[in-house]
Write an enzyme that holds these catalytic residues in place. Structure first.
Site, mmCIF file in Angstrom:
data_model
loop_
_atom_site.group_PDB
_atom_site.id
_atom_site.type_symbol
_atom_site.label_atom_id
_atom_site.label_comp_id
_atom_site.label_asym_id
_atom_site.label_seq_id
_atom_site.Cartn_x
_atom_site.Cartn_y
_atom_site.Cartn_z
ATOM 1 N N TYR A 249 -12.734 8.585 -1.274
ATOM 2 C CA TYR A 249 -13.977 7.906 -0.494
ATOM 3 C C TYR A 249 -13.852 8.433 1.098
ATOM 4 C CZ TYR A 249 -16.680 4.097 1.803
ATOM 5 O OH TYR A 249 -17.577 3.594 2.502
ATOM 6 N N ARG B 42 0.852 -1.291 0.038
ATOM 7 C CA ARG B 42 -0.065 0.106 0.115
ATOM 8 C C ARG B 42 0.723 1.268 -0.044
ATOM 9 N NH1 ARG B 42 -2.974 -3.137 3.761
ATOM 10 N NH2 ARG B 42 -4.903 -3.674 2.933
ATOM 11 N N TYR C 183 0.300 4.626 -2.402
ATOM 12 C CA TYR C 183 0.121 5.794 -1.993
ATOM 13 C C TYR C 183 1.112 6.901 -2.567
ATOM 14 C CZ TYR C 183 -2.813 3.183 1.620
ATOM 15 O OH TYR C 183 -3.781 2.439 2.112
#
Length: 279
Positions: free
Chosen positions: A100, A74, A78
């Site tokens: 989101y 991740r 990012y």
């Protein structure tokens, strides 16, 4: 003589959140920025939400979902997302990043992009939005002002053995992705969950009630609220985006030393009497 960064006069960044349920929780302020942007970069996991965003800004909308991949760390994802945002800003574009939920809650690319943009001399700001925590307070009918509230990422809580106030509720985020640093489409590896349960059982009774929570995302959908016990969490197999809510285990009591809230204490405190008992 000062050398200006290319595009420093025109490029800018506004980061907004779509809320948990985009059709009802997107603010008018965020909508205005999304429509106005030269470049609208967005990151949502719902097809309907993506279509709505594309319609707001047909010429400038661009999905960032391509940066996610099975098994990809991740942190790398990012970094790449922030790189794409900064590239747009450096081109002199009024850039809007829409993500989101709340753009500042569990949204590393948002914070990273703003920090980097400001460091390079570009104006950058973040607008508030409805987060999963806001939905949790409403759906579980919790007022954080009553007993206070403490929250932590589940993995961070386990790794760092954080001190907990048992008189206040505890919220653990992303319990279904505990110990998982990579993106996974087929569910998360829950091998670290028993370790979390062991840690919680050191603080709470194994039979202490808790709640697995997931906000309703689709229009008209209901939240998922599963009551269980701490010991039974291992068998619950919580979904990736689940949040764990643990009610207080003890009753708080007043400080035995009287406090006068209407004045400032300037002299030495009087000796304390016997400590008050909490029932």
């Amino acid at each position: 003589m000062t050398t200006e960064h290319p595009g420093s006069r025109q490029g800018s960044l506004v980061v907004v959140g779509t809320g948990i349920r985009i059709l009802g929780q997107l603010t008018m302020e965020s909508i205005a920025w999304m429509k106005r942007a030269d470049q609208l970069l967005y990151l949502v996991d719902d097809r309907l939400a993506a279509e709505m965003i594309e319609q707001m800004n047909p010429k400038g909308a661009e999905s960032l979902s391509r940066f996610y991949a099975e098994g990809k760390p991740r942190k790398v994802t990012y970094q790449e997302i922030a790189d794409r945002v900064l590239a747009s800003v450096r081109e002199g574009k009024m850039t809007c990043l829409a993500v989101y939920g709340h753009p500042g809650v569990f949204a590393d690319p948002s914070h990273q992009a703003i920090r980097r943009a400001r460091a390079e001399g570009f104006p950058a700001r973040m607008l508030p939005a409805i987060s999963a925590e806001d939905c949790l307070f409403a759906d579980l009918e919790i007022d954080p002002a009553t007993h206070g509230c403490q929250s932590s990422d589940a993995t961070d809580f386990l790794v760092h053995s954080k001190a907990i106030d048992l008189t206040a509720p505890l919220i653990l985020w992303q319990i279904g992705a505990i110990g998982e640093p990579n993106s996974r489409k087929g569910g998360s590896d829950l091998s670290a969950l028993p370790g979390l349960v062991d840690r919680l059982c050191q603080l709470y009774s194994a039979e202490h009630d808790c709640f697995l929570y997931a906000a309703g995302v689709a229009p008209g959908s209901e939240p998922v609220i599963q009551k269980t016990t701490i010991q039974a969490l291992v068998q619950s197999a919580p979904p990736t985006m689940s949040t764990l809510y643990i009610p207080p285990a003890k009753t708080s009591c007043a400080d035995p030393i009287p406090v006068n809230l209407s004045s400032t204490v300037t002299g030495p405190a009087e000796p304390a009497g016997p400590p008050a008992r909490c029932v």
